[in-house]
Design a protein around this motif. Structure first.
Motif, PDB file in Angstrom:
ATOM      1  N   ARG A 127       7.514   6.592  31.159  1.00 17.53           N
ATOM      2  CA  ARG A 127       6.533   5.914  31.989  1.00 17.53           C
ATOM      3  C   ARG A 127       6.458   4.441  31.609  1.00 17.53           C
ATOM      4  O   ARG A 127       6.873   4.040  30.522  1.00 17.53           O
ATOM      5  N   LYS A 128       5.935   3.632  32.499  1.00 12.74           N
ATOM      6  CA  LYS A 128       5.769   2.219  32.221  1.00 12.74           C
ATOM      7  C   LYS A 128       4.850   2.048  31.018  1.00 12.74           C
ATOM      8  O   LYS A 128       3.777   2.626  30.944  1.00 12.74           O
ATOM      9  N   ARG A 129       5.301   1.224  30.052  1.00  9.56           N
ATOM     10  CA  ARG A 129       4.547   1.037  28.821  1.00  9.56           C
ATOM     11  C   ARG A 129       3.557  -0.109  28.968  1.00  9.56           C
ATOM     12  O   ARG A 129       3.875  -1.156  29.520  1.00  9.56           O
ATOM     13  N   THR A 130       2.379   0.109  28.439  1.00  8.22           N
ATOM     14  CA  THR A 130       1.365  -0.946  28.411  1.00  8.22           C
ATOM     15  C   THR A 130       0.692  -0.937  27.045  1.00  8.22           C
ATOM     16  O   THR A 130       0.534   0.115  26.420  1.00  8.22           O
ATOM     17  N   GLY A 131       0.341  -2.116  26.567  1.00 12.79           N
ATOM     18  CA  GLY A 131      -0.432  -2.193  25.328  1.00 12.79           C
ATOM     19  C   GLY A 131       0.356  -2.082  24.060  1.00 12.79           C
ATOM     20  O   GLY A 131      -0.218  -1.854  22.991  1.00 12.79           O
ATOM     21  N   GLY A 132       1.703  -2.218  24.140  1.00 10.21           N
ATOM     22  CA  GLY A 132       2.512  -2.188  22.926  1.00 10.21           C
ATOM     23  C   GLY A 132       2.438  -0.855  22.196  1.00 10.21           C
ATOM     24  O   GLY A 132       2.225   0.213  22.798  1.00 10.21           O
ATOM     25  N   VAL A 133       2.608  -0.916  20.868  1.00 11.93           N
ATOM     26  CA  VAL A 133       2.612   0.303  20.050  1.00 11.93           C
ATOM     27  C   VAL A 133       1.279   1.035  20.155  1.00 11.93           C
ATOM     28  O   VAL A 133       1.240   2.270  20.280  1.00 11.93           O
ATOM     29  N   LYS A 134       0.185   0.288  20.155  1.00 14.35           N
ATOM     30  CA  LYS A 134      -1.124   0.944  20.217  1.00 14.35           C
ATOM     31  C   LYS A 134      -1.361   1.570  21.584  1.00 14.35           C
ATOM     32  O   LYS A 134      -2.059   2.583  21.694  1.00 14.35           O
ATOM     33  N   GLY A 135      -0.753   1.004  22.612  1.00 14.70           N
ATOM     34  CA  GLY A 135      -0.817   1.630  23.924  1.00 14.70           C
ATOM     35  C   GLY A 135      -0.077   2.957  23.946  1.00 14.70           C
ATOM     36  O   GLY A 135      -0.526   3.922  24.564  1.00 14.70           O
ATOM     37  N   MET A 136       1.064   3.002  23.224  1.00 19.05           N
ATOM     38  CA  MET A 136       1.822   4.250  23.134  1.00 19.05           C
ATOM     39  C   MET A 136       1.070   5.289  22.298  1.00 19.05           C
ATOM     40  O   MET A 136       1.149   6.486  22.570  1.00 19.05           O
ATOM     41  N   ILE A 137       0.343   4.832  21.286  1.00 24.80           N
ATOM     42  CA  ILE A 137      -0.481   5.763  20.511  1.00 24.80           C
ATOM     43  C   ILE A 137      -1.529   6.411  21.419  1.00 24.80           C
ATOM     44  O   ILE A 137      -1.744   7.627  21.387  1.00 24.80           O
ATOM     45  N   GLU A 138      -2.162   5.591  22.243  1.00 22.58           N
ATOM     46  CA  GLU A 138      -3.166   6.114  23.168  1.00 22.58           C
ATOM     47  C   GLU A 138      -2.551   7.111  24.143  1.00 22.58           C
ATOM     48  O   GLU A 138      -3.151   8.161  24.445  1.00 22.58           O
ATOM     49  N   LEU A 139      -1.347   6.799  24.624  1.00 24.89           N
ATOM     50  CA  LEU A 139      -0.656   7.718  25.534  1.00 24.89           C
ATOM     51  C   LEU A 139      -0.355   9.038  24.831  1.00 24.89           C
ATOM     52  O   LEU A 139      -0.563  10.119  25.400  1.00 24.89           O
ATOM     53  N   GLU A 140       0.152   8.962  23.584  1.00 26.80           N
ATOM     54  CA  GLU A 140       0.457  10.183  22.844  1.00 26.80           C
ATOM     55  C   GLU A 140      -0.781  11.038  22.619  1.00 26.80           C
ATOM     56  O   GLU A 140      -0.718  12.276  22.704  1.00 26.80           O
ATOM     57  N   GLN A 141      -1.890  10.406  22.333  1.00 25.84           N
ATOM     58  CA  GLN A 141      -3.119  11.166  22.096  1.00 25.84           C
ATOM     59  C   GLN A 141      -3.498  12.001  23.314  1.00 25.84           C
ATOM     60  O   GLN A 141      -4.058  13.090  23.183  1.00 25.84           O
ATOM     61  N   LYS A 142      -3.163  11.501  24.489  1.00 32.70           N
ATOM     62  CA  LYS A 142      -3.445  12.239  25.721  1.00 32.70           C
ATOM     63  C   LYS A 142      -2.408  13.344  25.972  1.00 32.70           C
ATOM     64  O   LYS A 142      -2.746  14.420  26.490  1.00 32.70           O
ATOM     65  N   MET A 143      -1.145  13.070  25.606  1.00 35.04           N
ATOM     66  CA  MET A 143      -0.057  13.981  25.948  1.00 35.04           C
ATOM     67  C   MET A 143       0.146  15.110  24.954  1.00 35.04           C
ATOM     68  O   MET A 143       0.570  16.207  25.330  1.00 35.04           O
ATOM     69  N   LEU A 144      -0.116  14.861  23.682  1.00 35.45           N
ATOM     70  CA  LEU A 144       0.263  15.807  22.637  1.00 35.45           C
ATOM     71  C   LEU A 144      -0.357  17.203  22.779  1.00 35.45           C
ATOM     72  O   LEU A 144       0.330  18.201  22.541  1.00 35.45           O
ATOM     73  N   PRO A 145      -1.643  17.324  23.140  1.00 35.76           N
ATOM     74  CA  PRO A 145      -2.191  18.681  23.252  1.00 35.76           C
ATOM     75  C   PRO A 145      -1.398  19.571  24.212  1.00 35.76           C
ATOM     76  O   PRO A 145      -1.178  20.759  23.915  1.00 35.76           O
ATOM     77  N   GLU A 146      -0.943  18.999  25.311  1.00 31.46           N
ATOM     78  CA  GLU A 146      -0.142  19.785  26.263  1.00 31.46           C
ATOM     79  C   GLU A 146       1.259  20.023  25.712  1.00 31.46           C
ATOM     80  O   GLU A 146       1.809  21.129  25.841  1.00 31.46           O
ATOM     81  N   MET A 147       1.849  19.014  25.092  1.00 25.56           N
ATOM     82  CA  MET A 147       3.209  19.145  24.541  1.00 25.56           C
ATOM     83  C   MET A 147       3.277  20.192  23.443  1.00 25.56           C
ATOM     84  O   MET A 147       4.283  20.892  23.289  1.00 25.56           O
ATOM     85  N   LEU A 148       2.200  20.322  22.681  1.00 22.84           N
ATOM     86  CA  LEU A 148       2.187  21.269  21.568  1.00 22.84           C
ATOM     87  C   LEU A 148       2.205  22.729  22.021  1.00 22.84           C
ATOM     88  O   LEU A 148       2.573  23.607  21.244  1.00 22.84           O
ATOM     89  N   LYS A 149       1.832  22.970  23.265  1.00 22.22           N
ATOM     90  CA  LYS A 149       1.731  24.355  23.739  1.00 22.22           C
ATOM     91  C   LYS A 149       3.070  25.083  23.691  1.00 22.22           C
ATOM     92  O   LYS A 149       3.102  26.296  23.483  1.00 22.22           O
ATOM     93  N   ASN A 150       4.169  24.364  23.910  1.00 19.23           N
ATOM     94  CA  ASN A 150       5.487  25.019  23.845  1.00 19.23           C
ATOM     95  C   ASN A 150       6.465  24.202  23.008  1.00 19.23           C
ATOM     96  O   ASN A 150       7.666  24.200  23.261  1.00 19.23           O
TER      97      ASN A 150
END
Length: 444
Positions: A127-150
Motif C-alpha cells: 500500500r502507499k506509505r505515509t509517515g515514514g517508519v512510524k507510519g508503517m508501525i501504525e499500519l502494522e499495529q492495525k494489520m497484525l491481529p488479522e495476520m496472526l490468525k493464520n
C-alpha cells in the motif's frame, strides 16, 4: 521440465530413488515425500547413498588465470544426518542415481521475516506509505491481529518456497512488541516444529515498533528467556530518538542471556554512522559479542566516501561485526568488495517475500549471489565461483587456490543438487535446484 542426458525431472529423480532403495517407505511431513528410510527406524538412523554426484575438484588455468572449474563424478554416503563417505564414483552401486547433477552446500537465507507474510494467502500488493517508519508501525499495529490468525500456516508455506529454491536454513526476525506480544514467536515456533525434518532457523527477537517507542522492553525481556538466538533492533534514532540508550539496552540483554545481536539499520544520515560507530565501541568493550553481532541492511555504508568506507569496514572487521545485506541497487550500492577486503562477514537474505513492506521477494538467495556478481562485475570463472558463498553462508566447495574443501566426511548432510556444470555457472545462470537434502533427509 526439460530433461537432457545428464538431468532428470524431480518426478523421475524420486522414481529412481524408489527403485534403488527397495523396501523403504515414505517420510511424512517433508515438502515432497521421498522413499528413503525404513519406517522401523528413526530418522536419525536412516542411511542415504548417491552415485554419479558431480563435485568440483579444482581450477583450470591459462597464463595464471582461472578459465574453468574441474569436476568429477563421486559416490556419497550419508548416515545419521552427516556425510560419512566421499569416494570415487561407483556407477554400479545400489544407490540413488544423481545423474551428474552438481552437488553444492544447501543455501541459507540469513535475513527474512517468516512470522509476518501474505505468502500462502490472497495476493496483496504494498500500500502507499505515509509517515515514514512510524507510519508503517501504525499500519502494522492495525494489520497484525488479522495476520496472526493464520501466521503459522503462512510461515509453513514460505518455508516451502525457500526449500524449493534450495534453502534449508534461515535467520528469521520475529516481531516482539505490544501488539503481537509473544504470539508471533509462538506461532512461528509451531511452523518450525512442523517443518523441522527439512528446515532449521535461528530466531531474532525483533522490536519492529521500537524498543521504547511502544514499550517493547517487557516483551523483549520475556522473549530473551525463550528459544531465540539474537536480540534485534531497528533504527535506534529514527524510531526511539536515542542511539546510546537503545544500543546499551540491547547489549546488556544479549549479555545477560548469552544471545547474539542483529540490528536493522536503514538510516543513511549522520545518525546511521553514529549508530555503527557506537555499536563498534560497545562490542569492542564486550569481546564475548565478537562474531555474534550483525548489522542488517546498514545502508549508511553505501552513502560514505570511499576513504570512510575503508575506515568503517576495517573497524567492523576488527570487532567481528558482520553485515547482512539485502543488496539494494540503484543509488544504494553496498560496498561489499570493501567489506570482504577487511574480512567482514557478509550474509544475505530475501527479507520480505510478499508483505506490507515489499512484493518482489523470490525466495532465492542464489539470485542474490547473481545480483551481487552483476553489480560488482564478478563475471570471471573465479569471481563467479567465489560469489556462491553469499548463498551458502560462506561455505565454498573449493578454496581460493582450487583445493577441494567441501564436502568432507563429517560434514552435516545439507546440500543441493543443481542442473549446472560448476558453481560459477550456477551463480551466473541461477541454475535450477533439482533436489534438496537437509540433515540427511531428502526434502524433494
Amino acid at each position: 521440465m526439460k530433461t537432457s542426458d545428464n538431468s532428470i525431472s524431480r518426478k523421475d529423480f524420486i522414481k529412481h530413488s524408489a527403485l534403488a532403495m527397495a523396501g523403504l517407505t515414505l517420510i511424512p511431513g517433508i515438502m515432497t515425500a521421498s522413499p528413503l528410510f525404513n519406517e522401523k527406524n528413526s530418522l536419525t538412523k536412516g542411511k542415504l547413498s548417491l552415485k554419479n554426484v558431480r563435485l568440483e575438484t579444482g581450477f583450470e588455468y591459462e597464463e595464471g588465470e582461472v578459465t574453468a572449474t574441474k569436476t568429477g563424478l563421486f559416490y556419497i554416503e550419508v548416515d545419521n544426518g552427516k556425510i560419512t563417505k566421499v569416494s570415487p564414483n561407483e556407477p554400479d552401486a545400489k544407490a540413488i542415481d544423481a545423474k551428474g547433477f552438481l552437488m553444492l552446500p544447501a543455501f541459507k537465507d540469513m535475513h527474512i521475516h517468516l512470522d509476518k507474510t501474505f505468502y500462502g494467502d490472497k495476493w496483496q500488493a504494498v500500500r502507499k506509505r505515509t509517515g515514514g517508519v512510524k507510519g508503517m508501525i501504525e499500519l502494522e499495529q492495525k494489520m497484525l491481529p488479522e495476520m496472526l490468525k493464520n501466521s503459522t500456516f503462512k510461515a509453513e508455506k514460505m518455508i516451502e518456497l525457500l526449500q524449493s529454491k534450495g534453502t534449508s536454513y534461515a535467520r528469521s526476525h520475529v516481531n516482539i512488541e505490544p501488539t503481537s506480544k509473544l504470539q508471533s514467536l509462538k506461532n512461528l515456533q509451531k511452523a518450525l516444529e512442523n517443518k523441522k525434518k527439512g528446515f532449521e532457523a535461528e530466531l531474532v527477537a525483533f522490536p519492529q515498533h521500537g524498543v521504547f517507542y511502544t514499550d517493547s522492553v517487557p516483551y523483549l525481556k520475556e522473549a530473551a528467556k525463550m528459544d531465540i538466538d539474537f536480540i534485534g533492533g531497528v533504527d535506534p534514532f529514527n524510531v526511539d530518538g536515542t542511539i546510546e540508550k537503545v544500543i546499551d539496552f540491547t547489549i546488556q540483554l544479549a549479555l545477560d542471556h548469552k544471545k547474539g545481536i542483529d540490528i536493522h539499520l536503514h538510516e543513511t544520515g549522520d545518525s546511521g554512522l553514529k549508530t555503527v560507530e557506537y555499536l563498534i565501541k560497545k562490542v569492542s568493550e564486550n569481546p564475548s559479542l565478537k562474531g555474534k553481532t550483525y548489522l542488517s541492511h546498514c545502508f549508511i555504508l553505501a552513502k560514505l566516501e570511499a576513504a570512510k568506507q575503508e575506515e568503517i569496514a576495517e573497524k567492523l572487521g576488527e570487532s567481528q561485526i558482520g553485515v547482512v545485506s539485502t543488496i539494494p541497487f540503484g543509488r544504494l550500492i553496498m560496498p561489499i568488495p570493501t567489506l570482504y577486503k577487511h574480512n567482514v562477514t557478509v550474509l544475505t537474505g530475501n527479507d520480505s517475500i510478499v508483505d506490507h513492506w515489499n512484493t518482489f521477494g523470490t525466495g532465492s538467495v542464489l539470485q542474490k549471489a547473481n545480483l551481487m556478481a552483476q553489480l560488482y562485475g564478478y563475471s570471471t570463472e573465479f569471481l563467479l565461483s567465489r560469489s556462491l558463498k553469499l548463498a551458502t553462508g560462506n561455505i565454498l566447495p573449493l578454496d581460493d587456490k582450487g583445493t577441494q574443501q567441501w564436502p568432507k566426511a563429517g560434514d552435516q548432510a545439507n546440500f543441493v543438487l543443481l542442473d549446472a556444470s560448476c558453481s560459477a555457472e550456477a551463480v551466473s545462470r541461477i541454475s535450477n535446484v533439482e533436489s534438496l537434502v537437509h540433515n540427511g533427509n531428502i526434502v524433494f
